[in-house]
Design a protein around this motif. Structure first.
Motif, PDB file in Angstrom:
ATOM      1  N   ASP A  88       0.864  -1.182   0.000  1.00 38.92           N
ATOM      2  CA  ASP A  88       0.000   0.000   0.000  1.00 38.92           C
ATOM      3  C   ASP A  88       0.898   1.229   0.000  1.00 38.92           C
ATOM      4  OD1 ASP A  88      -1.766   2.067   0.433  1.00 38.92           O
ATOM      5  OD2 ASP A  88      -2.937   1.022   1.951  1.00 38.92           O
ATOM      6  N   VAL A  89       1.216   1.709  -1.193  1.00 41.28           N
ATOM      7  CA  VAL A  89       2.181   2.793  -1.342  1.00 41.28           C
ATOM      8  C   VAL A  89       1.692   4.073  -0.673  1.00 41.28           C
ATOM      9  CG1 VAL A  89       3.361   4.280  -3.008  1.00 41.28           C
ATOM     10  CG2 VAL A  89       3.148   1.833  -3.441  1.00 41.28           C
ATOM     11  N   LEU A  90       0.419   4.414  -0.861  1.00 42.84           N
ATOM     12  CA  LEU A  90      -0.099   5.657  -0.299  1.00 42.84           C
ATOM     13  C   LEU A  90      -0.053   5.645   1.219  1.00 42.84           C
ATOM     14  CD1 LEU A  90      -1.223   8.410  -0.858  1.00 42.84           C
ATOM     15  CD2 LEU A  90      -3.501   7.409  -1.104  1.00 42.84           C
ATOM     16  N   SER A  91      -0.410   4.518   1.829  1.00 40.33           N
ATOM     17  CA  SER A  91      -0.337   4.423   3.296  1.00 40.33           C
ATOM     18  C   SER A  91       1.105   4.533   3.775  1.00 40.33           C
ATOM     19  CB  SER A  91      -0.950   3.103   3.776  1.00 40.33           C
ATOM     20  OG  SER A  91      -2.347   3.106   3.568  1.00 40.33           O
ATOM     21  N   ALA A  92       2.028   3.937   3.012  1.00 38.68           N
ATOM     22  CA  ALA A  92       3.445   4.041   3.371  1.00 38.68           C
ATOM     23  C   ALA A  92       3.910   5.493   3.300  1.00 38.68           C
ATOM     24  CB  ALA A  92       4.278   3.169   2.441  1.00 38.68           C
ATOM     25  N   MET A  93       3.450   6.230   2.304  1.00 38.31           N
ATOM     26  CA  MET A  93       3.800   7.640   2.188  1.00 38.31           C
ATOM     27  C   MET A  93       3.233   8.443   3.360  1.00 38.31           C
ATOM     28  SD  MET A  93       3.051   8.034  -1.889  1.00 38.31           S
ATOM     29  CE  MET A  93       3.153   9.817  -1.925  1.00 38.31           C
ATOM     30  N   LEU A  94       1.971   8.202   3.677  1.00 40.63           N
ATOM     31  CA  LEU A  94       1.324   8.959   4.750  1.00 40.63           C
ATOM     32  C   LEU A  94       1.936   8.665   6.112  1.00 40.63           C
ATOM     33  CD1 LEU A  94      -2.352   8.722   3.516  1.00 40.63           C
ATOM     34  CD2 LEU A  94      -0.988  10.799   3.720  1.00 40.63           C
ATOM     35  N   GLY A  95       2.551   7.514   6.226  1.00 38.32           N
ATOM     36  CA  GLY A  95       3.224   7.180   7.481  1.00 38.32           C
ATOM     37  C   GLY A  95       4.709   7.484   7.466  1.00 38.32           C
ATOM     38  N   GLY A  96       5.208   7.985   6.330  1.00 43.25           N
ATOM     39  CA  GLY A  96       6.634   8.211   6.185  1.00 43.25           C
ATOM     40  C   GLY A  96       7.046   9.660   6.324  1.00 43.25           C
ATOM     41  N   GLN A  97       8.283   9.921   5.915  1.00 44.61           N
ATOM     42  CA  GLN A  97       8.845  11.266   5.985  1.00 44.61           C
ATOM     43  C   GLN A  97       9.248  11.734   4.594  1.00 44.61           C
ATOM     44  OE1 GLN A  97       8.918  13.225   8.683  1.00 44.61           O
ATOM     45  NE2 GLN A  97       7.882  11.582   9.806  1.00 44.61           N
ATOM     46  N   PRO A  98       8.832  12.917   4.182  1.00 48.75           N
ATOM     47  CA  PRO A  98       9.122  13.402   2.829  1.00 48.75           C
ATOM     48  C   PRO A  98      10.538  13.942   2.688  1.00 48.75           C
ATOM     49  CG  PRO A  98       7.839  15.028   4.020  1.00 48.75           C
ATOM     50  CD  PRO A  98       7.973  13.845   4.938  1.00 48.75           C
ATOM     51  N   ARG A  99      11.036  13.890   1.463  1.00 45.50           N
ATOM     52  CA  ARG A  99      12.369  14.399   1.156  1.00 45.50           C
ATOM     53  C   ARG A  99      12.285  15.255  -0.102  1.00 45.50           C
ATOM     54  NH1 ARG A  99      17.597  12.905   2.494  1.00 45.50           N
ATOM     55  NH2 ARG A  99      19.199  13.183   0.896  1.00 45.50           N
ATOM     56  N   LEU A 100      12.810  16.468  -0.055  1.00 44.17           N
ATOM     57  CA  LEU A 100      12.777  17.383  -1.186  1.00 44.17           C
ATOM     58  C   LEU A 100      13.974  17.128  -2.099  1.00 44.17           C
ATOM     59  CD1 LEU A 100      11.291  19.893  -2.388  1.00 44.17           C
ATOM     60  CD2 LEU A 100      12.932  21.295  -1.127  1.00 44.17           C
ATOM     61  N   TRP A 101      13.694  16.948  -3.395  1.00 41.86           N
ATOM     62  CA  TRP A 101      14.759  16.716  -4.367  1.00 41.86           C
ATOM     63  C   TRP A 101      14.604  17.639  -5.559  1.00 41.86           C
ATOM     64  CZ3 TRP A 101      14.480  10.661  -4.450  1.00 41.86           C
ATOM     65  CH2 TRP A 101      15.358  10.142  -3.476  1.00 41.86           C
ATOM     66  N   ASN A 102      15.712  18.216  -5.993  1.00 39.47           N
ATOM     67  CA  ASN A 102      15.775  18.920  -7.264  1.00 39.47           C
ATOM     68  C   ASN A 102      16.364  17.954  -8.285  1.00 39.47           C
ATOM     69  OD1 ASN A 102      16.212  20.494  -9.481  1.00 39.47           O
ATOM     70  ND2 ASN A 102      17.307  22.127  -8.411  1.00 39.47           N
ATOM     71  N   LEU A 103      15.527  17.423  -9.164  1.00 43.21           N
ATOM     72  CA  LEU A 103      15.980  16.416 -10.111  1.00 43.21           C
ATOM     73  C   LEU A 103      16.965  16.979 -11.124  1.00 43.21           C
ATOM     74  CD1 LEU A 103      12.649  14.492 -10.781  1.00 43.21           C
ATOM     75  CD2 LEU A 103      14.450  13.959  -9.136  1.00 43.21           C
ATOM     76  N   GLU A 104      16.916  18.269 -11.367  1.00 46.06           N
ATOM     77  CA  GLU A 104      17.861  18.873 -12.297  1.00 46.06           C
ATOM     78  C   GLU A 104      19.290  18.751 -11.785  1.00 46.06           C
ATOM     79  OE1 GLU A 104      19.696  21.042 -15.401  1.00 46.06           O
ATOM     80  OE2 GLU A 104      17.847  19.877 -15.228  1.00 46.06           O
ATOM     81  N   ALA A 105      19.457  18.825 -10.469  1.00 45.86           N
ATOM     82  CA  ALA A 105      20.796  18.775  -9.883  1.00 45.86           C
ATOM     83  C   ALA A 105      21.369  17.363  -9.893  1.00 45.86           C
ATOM     84  CB  ALA A 105      20.766  19.301  -8.451  1.00 45.86           C
ATOM     85  N   GLY A 106      20.519  16.363 -10.131  1.00 44.38           N
ATOM     86  CA  GLY A 106      20.984  14.985 -10.111  1.00 44.38           C
ATOM     87  C   GLY A 106      21.012  14.439  -8.699  1.00 44.38           C
ATOM     88  N   LEU A 107      20.946  13.115  -8.594  1.00 41.71           N
ATOM     89  CA  LEU A 107      20.981  12.460  -7.289  1.00 41.71           C
ATOM     90  C   LEU A 107      22.145  11.502  -7.252  1.00 41.71           C
ATOM     91  CD1 LEU A 107      17.191  11.612  -6.899  1.00 41.71           C
ATOM     92  CD2 LEU A 107      18.414  13.541  -5.918  1.00 41.71           C
ATOM     93  N   THR A 108      22.829  11.465  -6.124  1.00 44.34           N
ATOM     94  CA  THR A 108      23.943  10.551  -5.953  1.00 44.34           C
ATOM     95  C   THR A 108      23.517   9.375  -5.088  1.00 44.34           C
ATOM     96  OG1 THR A 108      24.717  11.596  -3.915  1.00 44.34           O
ATOM     97  CG2 THR A 108      25.498  12.536  -5.998  1.00 44.34           C
ATOM     98  N   GLN A 109      24.357   8.370  -5.014  1.00 46.75           N
ATOM     99  CA  GLN A 109      24.074   7.233  -4.128  1.00 46.75           C
ATOM    100  C   GLN A 109      24.008   7.686  -2.683  1.00 46.75           C
ATOM    101  OE1 GLN A 109      23.180   4.137  -5.053  1.00 46.75           O
ATOM    102  NE2 GLN A 109      23.226   5.023  -7.120  1.00 46.75           N
ATOM    103  N   LEU A 110      24.754   8.758  -2.354  1.00 50.71           N
ATOM    104  CA  LEU A 110      24.704   9.289  -0.990  1.00 50.71           C
ATOM    105  C   LEU A 110      23.312   9.869  -0.709  1.00 50.71           C
ATOM    106  CD1 LEU A 110      26.149   9.968   1.660  1.00 50.71           C
ATOM    107  CD2 LEU A 110      26.866  12.121   0.628  1.00 50.71           C
ATOM    108  N   ASP A 111      22.759  10.548  -1.709  1.00 47.93           N
ATOM    109  CA  ASP A 111      21.402  11.074  -1.558  1.00 47.93           C
ATOM    110  C   ASP A 111      20.434   9.952  -1.197  1.00 47.93           C
ATOM    111  OD1 ASP A 111      21.970  13.776  -2.223  1.00 47.93           O
ATOM    112  OD2 ASP A 111      21.967  13.246  -4.348  1.00 47.93           O
ATOM    113  N   LEU A 112      20.538   8.845  -1.902  1.00 47.64           N
ATOM    114  CA  LEU A 112      19.617   7.746  -1.726  1.00 47.64           C
ATOM    115  C   LEU A 112      19.870   7.030  -0.395  1.00 47.64           C
ATOM    116  CD1 LEU A 112      19.679   6.260  -5.345  1.00 47.64           C
ATOM    117  CD2 LEU A 112      18.189   8.010  -4.399  1.00 47.64           C
ATOM    118  N   ALA A 113      21.131   6.910  -0.046  1.00 46.22           N
ATOM    119  CA  ALA A 113      21.483   6.152   1.158  1.00 46.22           C
ATOM    120  C   ALA A 113      21.118   6.901   2.433  1.00 46.22           C
ATOM    121  CB  ALA A 113      22.973   5.828   1.155  1.00 46.22           C
ATOM    122  N   THR A 114      21.150   8.236   2.378  1.00 49.52           N
ATOM    123  CA  THR A 114      20.903   9.015   3.604  1.00 49.52           C
ATOM    124  C   THR A 114      19.470   9.505   3.700  1.00 49.52           C
ATOM    125  OG1 THR A 114      21.661  11.035   2.481  1.00 49.52           O
ATOM    126  CG2 THR A 114      23.298   9.780   3.715  1.00 49.52           C
ATOM    127  N   ALA A 115      18.611   9.117   2.798  1.00 48.83           N
ATOM    128  CA  ALA A 115      17.220   9.570   2.810  1.00 48.83           C
ATOM    129  C   ALA A 115      16.452   8.982   3.994  1.00 48.83           C
ATOM    130  CB  ALA A 115      16.537   9.182   1.514  1.00 48.83           C
TER     131      ALA A 115
END
Length: 411
Positions: free
Chosen positions: A384-411
């Motif tokens: 249940d993706v929506l329930s997981a989102m509502l129970g989770g914590q959001p993270r702001l990303w600028n996709l233009e800047a690109g994402l690194t493995q560190l971004d993903l690992a520390t989310a």
């Protein structure tokens, strides 16, 4: 440079969520969306749910250095206003510097909570450097307040100047906020609406916020009258009685975009009038501030039933525990379990962007929109993706800047 992201679940706010989507980004904008993950060079976000950047439709960032709300829970609203005035006066000649520091701190807090757009109620003096935060778009809605007729021309002049002010930061857009029925006369409201129409600006007004406000409008009596009398600002002509929030809704309705902030005590006639003007008007509900003052149950369900656009805001740290907009979403879900979870997301994305006049840049994940998104880690094979989102914590990303493995690992 074209960047590609393969996303597990994409909530575009333009239709049903897309499973396994690829988003292409270039020059700060979303270029296209493909409903399949075929690109080998795409950044793997298959364990993530992505939606448009969260939009906090209403806050006062100048209070962002507070660690706790002012006053005590359940205090009367006029008592709290007195606490706010005392807090501001405490800075003396350092007010501008302290405010700038608080605004910077507030924008940082917003970004940390997944917010990419803020509807900020700004007060003079303003310092441009405080808004130098490119990852957060700010709609700077100048607070216009004053009941002294001798200051009316000055206040109107400030509104006109703010409406066309040439900000040096690309992330700032103007708006106006005739503060409230107890602090801004009808002429100021009308002038703000006129500027809104002329320059296509959003307008926000605190309205139907407290029972004390209703008493002042209906009878010209009560704690607000006493407060204004003590400040030497009460005039019978301003509050003759026999008035309702609907009188102000009618004045706001011609604006390019008008937002009723709080609306805690909107009654059936008020809601009926909002329904007539729902193409341009919205109501901003601040759930945890509402709870702080122990207000009666909010009419959000009646508003939604009539198709009125409801958006969410944190209000300020003077009445809310933090600037987590997602905390407000979670509060609504707990307080109003009959509101479908799917109906909550537009309140902090698509509908909020429209309320602030930013729908061409924010609010949806769509070609041409800004490449700033909010993401939630949901893992693999999430039932249940929506329930997981509502129970989770959001993270702001600028996709233009690109994402690194560190971004993903520390989310």
């Amino acid at each position: 440079m074209m960047r590609r992201y393969r996303i597990g679940w994409l909530f575009t706010m333009c239709g049903a969520p897309i499973e396994d989507a690829t988003v292409m980004v270039q020059d700060g904008q979303i270029v296209s969306i493909e409903e399949t993950g075929i690109w080998k060079d795409a950044v793997d976000l298959s364990q993530w749910a992505v939606m448009p950047a969260l939009i906090n439709a209403h806050t006062h960032l100048e209070f962002s250095n507070l660690k706790h709300p002012l006053g005590t829970q359940g205090m009367t609203f006029p008592q709290w206003i007195t606490e706010v005035i005392r807090y501001r006066q405490g800075f003396g000649e350092n007010l501008a510097i302290e405010k700038a520091q608080a605004v910077r701190h507030g924008l940082k807090q917003c970004a940390e909570h997944g917010v990419g757009v803020v509807g900020e109620i700004a007060t003079l003096p303003l310092m441009e450097v405080a808004y130098d935060r490119p990852d957060v778009q700010v709609v700077s809605m100048l607070e216009i307040l004053g009941l002294d007729p001798d200051r009316e021309a000055q206040l109107i002049g400030q509104a006109r100047e703010h409406a066309v002010y040439p900000w040096s930061h690309d992330n700032v857009a103007p708006g106006l906020s005739p503060h409230s029925p107890y602090s801004a006369g009808m002429k100021l409201v009308d002038q703000c609406v006129e500027l809104s129409r002329k320059h296509q600006l959003p307008v926000a007004m605190h309205l139907a916020e407290s029972l004390e406000e209703l008493e002042l409008l209906e009878k010209g009596t009560g704690p607000f009258r006493l407060m204004l009398e003590n400040m030497g600002l009460f005039q019978e002509a301003d509050f003759p009685g026999g008035m309702r929030p609907a009188d102000y809704i009618q004045r706001l309705a011609p604006a390019y975009r008008a937002m009723v902030v709080h609306g805690n005590y909107l009654a059936e006639p008020d809601i009926a009038l909002l329904k007539q003007h729902k193409q341009t008007m919205s109501v901003c509900y601040c759930p945890r501030t509402h709870a702080y003052f122990h207000h009666d149950r909010h009419p959000i369900e009646a508003l939604l039933a009539d198709g009125i656009r409801v958006v969410l805001g944190t209000d300020s740290r003077a009445s809310s525990p933090d600037l987590s907009l997602w905390g407000e979403v979670q509060h609504v879900r707990e307080t109003f379990p009959n509101i479908p979870a799917e109906q909550l997301l537009p309140m902090v994305t698509r509908d909020a962007a429209f309320a602030l006049g930013l729908e061409d840049s924010f609010g949806t994940v769509d070609p041409g929109r800004k490449a700033t998104v909010t993401a939630f880690h949901v893992g693999q094979d999430c039932p249940d993706v929506l329930s997981a989102m509502l129970g989770g914590q959001p993270r702001l990303w600028n996709l233009e800047a690109g994402l690194t493995q560190l971004d993903l690992a520390t989310a």
